[in-house]
Design an enzyme around this catalytic site. Structure first.
Site, PDB file in Angstrom:
ATOM      1  N   GLY A  63       1.318  -2.330 -11.674  1.00 18.68           N
ATOM      2  CA  GLY A  63       0.475  -3.164 -10.820  1.00 18.68           C
ATOM      3  C   GLY A  63       0.595  -2.688  -9.392  1.00 18.68           C
ATOM      4  N   GLN A 102       0.149  -3.398  -0.367  1.00 21.70           N
ATOM      5  CA  GLN A 102       1.118  -2.318  -0.579  1.00 21.70           C
ATOM      6  C   GLN A 102       0.599  -0.946  -0.143  1.00 21.70           C
ATOM      7  OE1 GLN A 102       1.941  -3.618  -4.855  1.00 21.70           O
ATOM      8  NE2 GLN A 102       3.950  -2.912  -4.198  1.00 21.70           N
ATOM      9  N   CYS A 119       9.474  -3.513  -8.039  1.00 21.32           N
ATOM     10  CA  CYS A 119       8.298  -3.470  -7.171  1.00 21.32           C
ATOM     11  C   CYS A 119       8.244  -2.102  -6.505  1.00 21.32           C
ATOM     12  CB  CYS A 119       8.417  -4.559  -6.102  1.00 21.32           C
ATOM     13  SG  CYS A 119       7.016  -4.618  -4.983  1.00 21.32           S
ATOM     14  N   LEU A 120       7.057  -1.505  -6.459  1.00 18.62           N
ATOM     15  CA  LEU A 120       6.934  -0.178  -5.852  1.00 18.62           C
ATOM     16  C   LEU A 120       7.277  -0.203  -4.366  1.00 18.62           C
ATOM     17  CD1 LEU A 120       3.668   1.111  -7.599  1.00 18.62           C
ATOM     18  CD2 LEU A 120       6.050   1.622  -8.186  1.00 18.62           C
ATOM     19  N   HIS A 159       3.163 -11.544 -10.227  1.00 17.50           N
ATOM     20  CA  HIS A 159       3.848 -10.678  -9.255  1.00 17.50           C
ATOM     21  C   HIS A 159       2.845 -10.124  -8.239  1.00 17.50           C
ATOM     22  CE1 HIS A 159       6.943  -7.504  -8.127  1.00 17.50           C
ATOM     23  NE2 HIS A 159       5.822  -7.002  -7.638  1.00 17.50           N
ATOM     24  N   GLU A 160       1.699  -9.637  -8.745  1.00 19.93           N
ATOM     25  CA  GLU A 160       0.693  -9.061  -7.839  1.00 19.93           C
ATOM     26  C   GLU A 160       0.026 -10.139  -6.994  1.00 19.93           C
ATOM     27  OE1 GLU A 160       0.858  -5.976  -7.428  1.00 19.93           O
ATOM     28  OE2 GLU A 160       2.106  -5.708  -9.192  1.00 19.93           O
ATOM     29  N   HIS A 191       1.903 -10.888  -4.016  1.00 17.45           N
ATOM     30  CA  HIS A 191       1.730  -9.905  -2.936  1.00 17.45           C
ATOM     31  C   HIS A 191       0.606 -10.302  -1.977  1.00 17.45           C
ATOM     32  CE1 HIS A 191       4.503  -6.596  -3.472  1.00 17.45           C
ATOM     33  NE2 HIS A 191       4.216  -6.475  -4.747  1.00 17.45           N
TER      34      HIS A 191
HETATM   35 NI    NI Z   1       5.328  -5.500  -6.227  1.00 19.10          NI
END
Ligand code: NI
Length: 183
Positions: free
Chosen positions: A45, A50, A96-97, A138-139, A142
């Site tokens: 995701g 991000q 998480c990236l 999760h997304e 963000h």
């Molecule tokens: Ni994330």
């Protein structure tokens, strides 16, 4: 186009993102770029903040994970609205990236109902559960300016403080381009 991924500590990750107006952004191109950026980083995701864009959009694709239930789970979410989060809370180790090399258990509800537009501006109302719901939650966090570390206990966060600071400084091993706020 592959964007550098914004690291923990950047203010854009703490902002509530703005709704998109139809026609204001080339969402076809942007979703393509977001998928490319996400695949390059082996993520499932990626949310627009991000890549430094404070807009309410994210992409998901779980098909590479071989997890049951994620086989065909590839979607673009534009202006999503969480209508319901219900069912039992269950723990799952999230990463998480924007926070490389840290994974922690997060509790979330099992079932969600969400309104959203796809990349062709078709409106959907859909129910998701299990890992699909988990990735979306999760997304969605963000674009609300929330990170998975915000769900951890104050104790856990204290333990991670040094690591998180290093991530903000770019002192982290990631095999994809990153943009660290304190670098
Ligand atoms: Ni994330």
């Amino acid at each position: 186009m592959i964007y550098p991924i914004v690291m923990y500590g950047d203010p854009v990750l703490k902002q509530k993102a703005e709704e998109l107006e139809q026609g204001s952004v080339d969402v076809m191109q942007l979703s393509e770029d977001m998928f490319e950026t996400m695949y390059n980083a082996n993520g499932v995701g990626l949310a627009a903040p991000q890549i430094g864009k404070s807009i309410r959009m994210f992409v998901v694709d779980g098909s590479a994970t071989e997890e049951p239930g994620l086989e065909d789970f590839k979607k673009v979410f534009i202006n999503p609205q969480m209508l319901e989060e219900v069912g039992r809370e269950w723990p799952y180790e999230e990463g998480c990236l924007s926070i490389p090399n840290i994974r922690e258990d997060v509790l979330r509800n099992e079932v969600i109902v969400m309104d959203y537009y796809d990349e062709e501006w078709n409106k959907h109302r859909e129910e998701f559960d299990g890992l699909q719901a988990r990735i979306i939650q999760h997304e969605y966090d963000h674009i609300e300016g929330v990170l998975f570390t915000d769900h951890l206990s104050p104790f856990k966060r204290r333990v991670l403080k040094g690591k998180l600071l290093n991530i903000s400084k770019g002192k982290v091993k990631a095999d994809y381009p990153i943009k660290a706020p304190l670098k």
